[in-house]
Design a protein around this motif. Structure first.
Motif, PDB file in Angstrom:
ATOM      1  N   GLU A 118       0.817  -1.210   0.000  1.00 30.56           N
ATOM      2  CA  GLU A 118       0.000   0.000   0.000  1.00 30.56           C
ATOM      3  C   GLU A 118       0.854   1.266   0.000  1.00 30.56           C
ATOM      4  O   GLU A 118       0.466   2.294  -0.572  1.00 30.56           O
TER       5      GLU A 118
ATOM      6  N   LEU B 240      -3.315  -7.683  -5.921  1.00 29.86           N
ATOM      7  CA  LEU B 240      -3.573  -7.672  -4.484  1.00 29.86           C
ATOM      8  C   LEU B 240      -2.774  -6.551  -3.841  1.00 29.86           C
ATOM      9  O   LEU B 240      -1.688  -6.208  -4.309  1.00 29.86           O
TER      10      LEU B 240
ATOM     11  N   PRO C 105      -1.721  -4.348   2.871  1.00 31.04           N
ATOM     12  CA  PRO C 105      -2.091  -3.116   3.565  1.00 31.04           C
ATOM     13  C   PRO C 105      -1.015  -2.630   4.531  1.00 31.04           C
ATOM     14  O   PRO C 105      -0.162  -3.384   4.976  1.00 31.04           O
TER      15      PRO C 105
ATOM     16  N   ALA D  21      -0.470  -4.509   7.783  1.00 29.06           N
ATOM     17  CA  ALA D  21      -0.261  -5.956   7.677  1.00 29.06           C
ATOM     18  C   ALA D  21       0.582  -6.514   8.816  1.00 29.06           C
ATOM     19  O   ALA D  21       0.460  -7.680   9.166  1.00 29.06           O
TER      20      ALA D  21
ATOM     21  N   GLN E  38      -1.252 -12.282   3.780  1.00 36.62           N
ATOM     22  CA  GLN E  38      -1.423 -11.063   4.566  1.00 36.62           C
ATOM     23  C   GLN E  38      -2.011  -9.910   3.735  1.00 36.62           C
ATOM     24  O   GLN E  38      -2.268  -8.830   4.255  1.00 36.62           O
ATOM     25  N   ALA E  39      -2.227 -10.163   2.431  1.00 35.84           N
ATOM     26  CA  ALA E  39      -2.738  -9.126   1.529  1.00 35.84           C
ATOM     27  C   ALA E  39      -4.263  -9.096   1.546  1.00 35.84           C
ATOM     28  O   ALA E  39      -4.929 -10.054   1.950  1.00 35.84           O
ATOM     29  N   LEU E  40      -4.807  -7.987   1.091  1.00 36.85           N
ATOM     30  CA  LEU E  40      -6.246  -7.886   0.886  1.00 36.85           C
ATOM     31  C   LEU E  40      -6.647  -8.761  -0.298  1.00 36.85           C
ATOM     32  O   LEU E  40      -5.828  -9.076  -1.176  1.00 36.85           O
ATOM     33  N   GLY E  41      -7.909  -9.138  -0.349  1.00 36.52           N
ATOM     34  CA  GLY E  41      -8.399  -9.903  -1.485  1.00 36.52           C
ATOM     35  C   GLY E  41      -8.505  -9.029  -2.732  1.00 36.52           C
ATOM     36  O   GLY E  41      -8.395  -7.797  -2.658  1.00 36.52           O
TER      37      GLY E  41
ATOM     38  N   GLU F 283     -11.263  -6.217  -2.427  1.00 37.91           N
ATOM     39  CA  GLU F 283     -10.883  -5.193  -1.459  1.00 37.91           C
ATOM     40  C   GLU F 283      -9.701  -4.370  -1.962  1.00 37.91           C
ATOM     41  O   GLU F 283      -9.629  -3.156  -1.733  1.00 37.91           O
ATOM     42  N   SER F 284      -8.789  -5.036  -2.644  1.00 37.22           N
ATOM     43  CA  SER F 284      -7.621  -4.339  -3.189  1.00 37.22           C
ATOM     44  C   SER F 284      -8.042  -3.319  -4.229  1.00 37.22           C
ATOM     45  O   SER F 284      -7.568  -2.173  -4.250  1.00 37.22           O
TER      46      SER F 284
ATOM     47  N   LEU G  57      -9.681  -0.308  -2.618  1.00 39.24           N
ATOM     48  CA  LEU G  57      -8.695   0.599  -1.995  1.00 39.24           C
ATOM     49  C   LEU G  57      -8.017   1.468  -3.051  1.00 39.24           C
ATOM     50  O   LEU G  57      -7.875   2.681  -2.877  1.00 39.24           O
TER      51      LEU G  57
END
Length: 278
Positions: free
Chosen positions: A166, A198, A201, A204, A259-262, A265-266, A269
């Protein structure tokens, strides 16, 4: 500009193109004027290419393929190697692997990965780097970087997954407008059938586990199903083929991925950061 110095420093690919072109021209009993007419170039340009005083441009190689190849891939292959020779030395071997890969898994935690950069972002990044480069070299590197995008539409389609920290999305390169354009381009890329994007965040690591701290990585699967890892720290390059070492990188990548967003969701963002209202 054509010069005697160019003749001495011409690359192997440029020399092969010069020799093959002259051979095919002579077989047809064509003069340099005649070949120039067929190609859309002057006789002087043909002469400069055949003597390596001015190696063939990409556009000239396309014309040579059209006029002289007769089904041979010699000029198309030369295009590949001559493009590669203009790349930074440490990137040349990897560039061939990247373009041939059947799958790529990428982790970017510093800047947007080169495959996913817009032209403006790439120009700001390359032009603002150290050591400083001439405007001509900056433009050449930008165009070479853009040419890598052919991979997205290659047949067969490669599967490409990228995890972007991110912090990379929030780091403005060039200007706010350039960065917004870059974010919107990532959204466009994420909607491709063969791309998964992905975001790792910023929070994380707040629960004590963070696996993205050792830098960027590229995991490659070749058409022969060989698995490789490629790292490029501080303008150096490291291509890893040892299965045990590649396995470690693959497992580390899997931990970062966990540990990443799906994907949804990615994408949400990135769109928020770009100022796009849902």
């Amino acid at each position: 500009m054509a010069s005697a110095e160019n003749k001495e420093s011409a690359s192997p690919a440029a020399k092969i193109v010069a020799k093959v072109t002259r051979m095919l021209r002579v077989q047809r009993d064509w003069s340099q004027d005649r070949l120039g007419d067929e190609l859309g170039y002057s006789a002087a340009a043909v002469s400069a290419m055949e003597t390596c005083a001015q190696p063939a441009s990409d556009a000239m190689l396309v014309a040579l393929k059209r006029v002289l190849s007769e089904g041979s891939e010699v000029f198309e292959t030369a295009r590949l190697y001559m493009r590669m020779e203009r790349l930074p030395e440490q990137f040349q071997d990897y560039s061939l692997l990247e373009q041939a890969a059947i799958s790529l898994q990428l982790f970017a935690n510093n800047v947007i990965h080169g495959l996913f950069q817009t032209e403006a972002y790439a120009r700001a990044l390359i032009g603002g780097g150290y050591p400083p480069l001439s405007d001509e070299r900056v433009e050449e590197l930008v165009q070479l970087r853009m040419e890598r995008k052919a991979l997205f539409d290659r047949d067969p389609l490669p599967m490409i997954e990228i995890i972007i920290d991110e912090a990379v999305l929030r780091r403005v390169i060039g200007s706010e407008e350039i960065m917004r354009e870059q974010l919107l381009y990532l959204v466009e890329c994420a909607r491709r059938r063969n791309v998964t994007l992905l975001v790792l965040p910023l929070d994380a690591g707040k629960y004590g586990e963070y696996d993205g701290g050792r830098g960027e990585m590229n995991l490659i699967e070749t058409p022969e199903h060989e698995h490789l890892a490629y790292l490029e720290p501080q303008d150096e390059s490291l291509l890893i083929s040892d299965p045990a070492k590649v396995s470690v990188y693959a497992q580390r990548y899997a931990k970062i991925r966990s540990q990443a967003l799906g994907p949804r969701e990615s994408l949400d963002l990135i769109m928020r950061l770009a100022g796009v209202k849902e």
